[in-house]
Design a protein around this motif. Structure first.
Motif, PDB file in Angstrom:
ATOM      1  N   LEU A  85       0.831  -1.213   0.000  1.00  0.00           N
ATOM      2  CA  LEU A  85       0.000   0.000   0.000  1.00  0.00           C
ATOM      3  C   LEU A  85       0.863   1.259   0.000  1.00  0.00           C
ATOM      4  O   LEU A  85       0.503   2.254  -0.647  1.00  0.00           O
ATOM      5  CB  LEU A  85      -0.953  -0.017   1.190  1.00  0.00           C
ATOM      6  N   ILE A  86       1.978   1.213   0.683  1.00  0.00           N
ATOM      7  CA  ILE A  86       2.902   2.351   0.659  1.00  0.00           C
ATOM      8  C   ILE A  86       3.392   2.577  -0.765  1.00  0.00           C
ATOM      9  O   ILE A  86       3.423   3.711  -1.264  1.00  0.00           O
ATOM     10  CB  ILE A  86       4.090   2.129   1.629  1.00  0.00           C
ATOM     11  N   LYS A  87       3.738   1.483  -1.452  1.00  0.00           N
ATOM     12  CA  LYS A  87       4.185   1.574  -2.842  1.00  0.00           C
ATOM     13  C   LYS A  87       3.073   2.133  -3.732  1.00  0.00           C
ATOM     14  O   LYS A  87       3.320   2.970  -4.603  1.00  0.00           O
ATOM     15  CB  LYS A  87       4.620   0.197  -3.330  1.00  0.00           C
ATOM     16  N   LEU A  88       1.841   1.693  -3.495  1.00  0.00           N
ATOM     17  CA  LEU A  88       0.704   2.181  -4.275  1.00  0.00           C
ATOM     18  C   LEU A  88       0.514   3.687  -4.104  1.00  0.00           C
ATOM     19  O   LEU A  88       0.304   4.412  -5.076  1.00  0.00           O
ATOM     20  CB  LEU A  88      -0.572   1.433  -3.858  1.00  0.00           C
ATOM     21  N   VAL A  89       0.606   4.169  -2.875  1.00  0.00           N
ATOM     22  CA  VAL A  89       0.482   5.611  -2.613  1.00  0.00           C
ATOM     23  C   VAL A  89       1.615   6.365  -3.301  1.00  0.00           C
ATOM     24  O   VAL A  89       1.388   7.405  -3.933  1.00  0.00           O
ATOM     25  CB  VAL A  89       0.450   5.899  -1.092  1.00  0.00           C
ATOM     26  N   GLU A  90       2.824   5.835  -3.221  1.00  0.00           N
ATOM     27  CA  GLU A  90       3.966   6.498  -3.873  1.00  0.00           C
ATOM     28  C   GLU A  90       3.770   6.566  -5.380  1.00  0.00           C
ATOM     29  O   GLU A  90       4.084   7.578  -6.013  1.00  0.00           O
ATOM     30  CB  GLU A  90       5.265   5.763  -3.538  1.00  0.00           C
ATOM     31  N   GLU A  91       3.238   5.492  -5.981  1.00  0.00           N
ATOM     32  CA  GLU A  91       3.007   5.460  -7.426  1.00  0.00           C
ATOM     33  C   GLU A  91       1.942   6.471  -7.859  1.00  0.00           C
ATOM     34  O   GLU A  91       1.958   6.946  -8.990  1.00  0.00           O
ATOM     35  CB  GLU A  91       2.573   4.063  -7.869  1.00  0.00           C
ATOM     36  N   HIS A  92       1.011   6.781  -6.960  1.00  0.00           N
ATOM     37  CA  HIS A  92      -0.083   7.695  -7.304  1.00  0.00           C
ATOM     38  C   HIS A  92       0.123   9.115  -6.775  1.00  0.00           C
ATOM     39  O   HIS A  92      -0.775   9.941  -6.833  1.00  0.00           O
ATOM     40  CB  HIS A  92      -1.420   7.121  -6.822  1.00  0.00           C
ATOM     41  N   THR A  93       1.317   9.369  -6.258  1.00  0.00           N
ATOM     42  CA  THR A  93       1.631  10.716  -5.779  1.00  0.00           C
ATOM     43  C   THR A  93       2.084  11.573  -6.949  1.00  0.00           C
ATOM     44  O   THR A  93       3.015  11.231  -7.664  1.00  0.00           O
ATOM     45  CB  THR A  93       2.721  10.672  -4.691  1.00  0.00           C
ATOM     46  N   GLU A  94       1.372  12.682  -7.156  1.00  0.00           N
ATOM     47  CA  GLU A  94       1.737  13.645  -8.192  1.00  0.00           C
ATOM     48  C   GLU A  94       2.654  14.683  -7.564  1.00  0.00           C
ATOM     49  O   GLU A  94       2.311  15.293  -6.559  1.00  0.00           O
ATOM     50  CB  GLU A  94       0.489  14.317  -8.755  1.00  0.00           C
ATOM     51  N   LYS A  95       3.811  14.856  -8.163  1.00  0.00           N
ATOM     52  CA  LYS A  95       4.791  15.812  -7.649  1.00  0.00           C
ATOM     53  C   LYS A  95       4.395  17.237  -8.049  1.00  0.00           C
ATOM     54  O   LYS A  95       3.594  17.435  -8.953  1.00  0.00           O
ATOM     55  CB  LYS A  95       6.179  15.486  -8.208  1.00  0.00           C
ATOM     56  N   PRO A  96       4.954  18.245  -7.389  1.00  0.00           N
ATOM     57  CA  PRO A  96       4.666  19.633  -7.758  1.00  0.00           C
ATOM     58  C   PRO A  96       5.031  19.913  -9.216  1.00  0.00           C
ATOM     59  O   PRO A  96       5.986  19.332  -9.744  1.00  0.00           O
ATOM     60  CB  PRO A  96       5.555  20.446  -6.809  1.00  0.00           C
ATOM     61  N   LEU A  97       4.287  20.792  -9.840  1.00  0.00           N
ATOM     62  CA  LEU A  97       4.544  21.189 -11.223  1.00  0.00           C
ATOM     63  C   LEU A  97       5.953  21.756 -11.332  1.00  0.00           C
ATOM     64  O   LEU A  97       6.327  22.665 -10.578  1.00  0.00           O
ATOM     65  CB  LEU A  97       3.515  22.238 -11.668  1.00  0.00           C
ATOM     66  N   LEU A  98       6.734  21.196 -12.227  1.00  0.00           N
ATOM     67  CA  LEU A  98       8.131  21.581 -12.442  1.00  0.00           C
ATOM     68  C   LEU A  98       8.969  21.450 -11.169  1.00  0.00           C
ATOM     69  O   LEU A  98      10.017  22.068 -11.038  1.00  0.00           O
ATOM     70  CB  LEU A  98       8.225  23.014 -12.990  1.00  0.00           C
ATOM     71  N   GLY A  99       8.486  20.678 -10.225  1.00  0.00           N
ATOM     72  CA  GLY A  99       9.194  20.500  -8.970  1.00  0.00           C
ATOM     73  C   GLY A  99       9.134  21.700  -8.042  1.00  0.00           C
ATOM     74  O   GLY A  99       9.761  21.706  -6.994  1.00  0.00           O
TER      75      GLY A  99
END
Length: 192
Positions: free
Chosen positions: A153-167
């Protein structure tokens, strides 16, 4: 009087054309070229629309990640907040009730560890995203109810985390609807 009447009528006509014709057409064209064509980005599951990417919805079952509370009951017909300030006694009672409910459904979580977003509604009442921390704090409950290892589940959350635009612009976020769809898929694929 004539000196002022003619310019006033011209200005009125120009503003009517500009604000009642040109501006709405401009906004409509912008909407048509955005994702979803101005009608929202639909989220599909098995070929059926199950929601919209930018509109939160309630998940009643504890087997799912829960979104932010909604002051409008997740009614997408209009957005709105409670409009109560942080010192309003009614607001403080509703936040405390949300904390109590969260802790009852997530035993073992310390009150101080609960992200504010999980017990307070957004300004629109329709915010579809959580912070990664808001999703991660729910993992223990979901792992127990679905018999899925917490690491998965931790991996699933990480895979679905959208990073900030242009970081740089905005926070990291997780779309709750998309995460819950992926949660159902991981269950089907690996744990049936």
């Amino acid at each position: 009087m004539k000196k002022y009447l003619l310019p006033s009528l011209r200005l009125t006509f120009v503003l009517l054309v500009l604000l009642c014709l040109i501006y709405p057409l401009f906004i409509m064209v912008i909407g048509k070229v955005t994702p979803g064509g101005g009608e929202g980005v639909k989220v599909y599951r098995n070929g059926k629309v199950v929601g919209y990417e930018n509109i939160a919805q309630a998940f009643k079952n504890d087997k799912y990640f829960q979104p932010r509370p909604s002051a409008i009951g997740y009614n997408a017909a209009g957005s709105g907040a409670s409009n109560k300030g942080p010192t309003n006694p009614d607001y403080l009672k509703s936040v405390q009730a949300a904390i109590d409910t969260f802790m009852a459904h997530n035993p073992g979580v310390n009150k101080a560890d609960i992200p504010a977003e999980l017990v307070t509604a957004s300004g629109s009442g329709l915010d579809p995203d959580l912070s990664p921390e808001g999703a991660t704090i729910q993992i223990r409950r979901i792992a127990r109810l679905r018999s899925i290892p917490e690491q998965d589940l931790i991996k699933l959350v990480e895979e679905h985390t959208e990073k900030p635009l242009l970081g740089l612009f905005g926070p990291s976020k997780v779309n709750v609807l998309k995460l819950n769809i992926a949660l159902d898929e991981i269950k089907k694929a690996n744990y049936n």
